[in-house]
Design a protein around this motif. Structure first.
Motif, short mmCIF file in Angstrom:
data_model
loop_
_atom_site.label_atom_id
_atom_site.label_comp_id
_atom_site.label_asym_id
_atom_site.label_seq_id
_atom_site.Cartn_x
_atom_site.Cartn_y
_atom_site.Cartn_z
N PHE A 58 22.12 -45.68 -46.28
CA PHE A 58 20.98 -45.56 -47.18
C PHE A 58 20.02 -46.74 -47.04
N VAL A 59 20.57 -47.94 -47.00
CA VAL A 59 19.73 -49.13 -46.83
C VAL A 59 19.02 -49.09 -45.48
N GLY A 60 19.75 -48.66 -44.45
CA GLY A 60 19.14 -48.56 -43.12
C GLY A 60 18.00 -47.57 -43.09
N ALA A 61 18.20 -46.40 -43.72
CA ALA A 61 17.14 -45.39 -43.74
C ALA A 61 15.91 -45.88 -44.49
N ILE A 94 19.77 -36.41 -46.78
CA ILE A 94 19.48 -37.49 -47.73
C ILE A 94 18.86 -38.67 -46.99
N GLN A 95 19.43 -39.00 -45.83
CA GLN A 95 18.89 -40.12 -45.04
C GLN A 95 17.46 -39.84 -44.60
N ILE A 96 17.23 -38.65 -44.09
CA ILE A 96 15.88 -38.29 -43.63
C ILE A 96 14.89 -38.34 -44.79
N GLY A 97 15.31 -37.84 -45.95
CA GLY A 97 14.44 -37.88 -47.13
C GLY A 97 14.09 -39.30 -47.53
N MET A 98 15.09 -40.18 -47.53
CA MET A 98 14.84 -41.59 -47.87
C MET A 98 13.89 -42.23 -46.86
#
Length: 225
Positions: free
Chosen positions: A19-22, A103-107
């Motif tokens: 999440f932080v990376g995205a 979720i990653q792509i959205g973030m």
């Protein structure tokens, strides 16, 4: 399936990394501050996602929970059958396993969109000259991944703003040559065009181009090869 203490801890670390990376990669793309940091955050997101996927690999296929609002069949269903049992660990882990990439792509997209645009433009270079009747300044803005543009601002002798135009700046270096009366002379160095004299539609942007007939000054652009 229940995660042991060590696997639960590793999963938490992996999710935080993903999440932080995205988010970090999105911020770096939006602002263009540092491409090395973009690569670092992107790698962190990928590594976190891979680690989380390996930990969640053994989660059984319990099916995605879907809610129907039809009057006759309203309720929650899982694998085509009405769900009557409470949501358990397998349900949560399976949904996390299936939706983690989205979720990653959205973030990533959200962060990139949030930190891009004019409000985050970074002044890169400022040049100013004085002329008979006032002063002019040329401010170059860096938009990161979206290139650069310049604001040419003209002020009178009382430092009151008279006029501003937006012009291209990503393709060649530019400078204010001189201002004589109502004529403003601007030079581009190695502009990617063969003409020595550059027309308005080659360099002006947005409203400056649309309303160039109503500008108070006459702008002259030349291309120095």
């Amino acid at each position: 399936m229940k995660l042991t203490g060590s696997k639960s801890f590793l999963l938490s670390i992996a999710l935080i990394m993903s999440f932080v990376g995205a988010l970090g990669a999105g911020v770096m793309l939006g602002t263009g501050l540092n491409w090395w940091l973009f690569a670092f955050f992107a790698a962190m997101a990928v590594l976190g996602s891979v680690c989380a996927s390996k930990i969640l690999k053994l989660v059984p296929d319990v099916g995605i929970i879907i809610k129907y609002n039809f009057p006759k069949d309203a309720g929650y269903y899982q694998k085509g059958q009405r769900k009557t049992t409470p949501v358990n660990d397998n349900d949560i882990l399976y949904h996390l396993k299936m939706f983690l990439p989205f979720i990653q792509i959205g973030m990533f997209v959200f962060a990139a969109a949030l930190f891009s645009g004019d409000s985050h433009d970074v002044p890169q270079r400022v040049e100013s000259i004085s002329f008979d009747g006032g002063q002019a300044e040329l401010v170059i803005f860096d938009q990161g991944a979206f290139g650069s543009y310049a604001d040419l601002r003209i002020y009178n002798s009382k430092a009151e703003h008279i006029e501003s135009i937006h012009i291209r700046a990503e393709d060649a270096a530019l400078t204010i040559d001189s201002i004589k009366g109502k004529d403003v002379y601007i030079s581009y160095c190695n502009f990617p065009w063969n003409d020595t004299i550059l027309a308005y539609d080659r360099v002006m942007l947005g409203e400056s181009l649309i309303d160039h007939d109503n500008l108070k000054f006459n702008y002259h652009f030349r291309n120095i090869k």
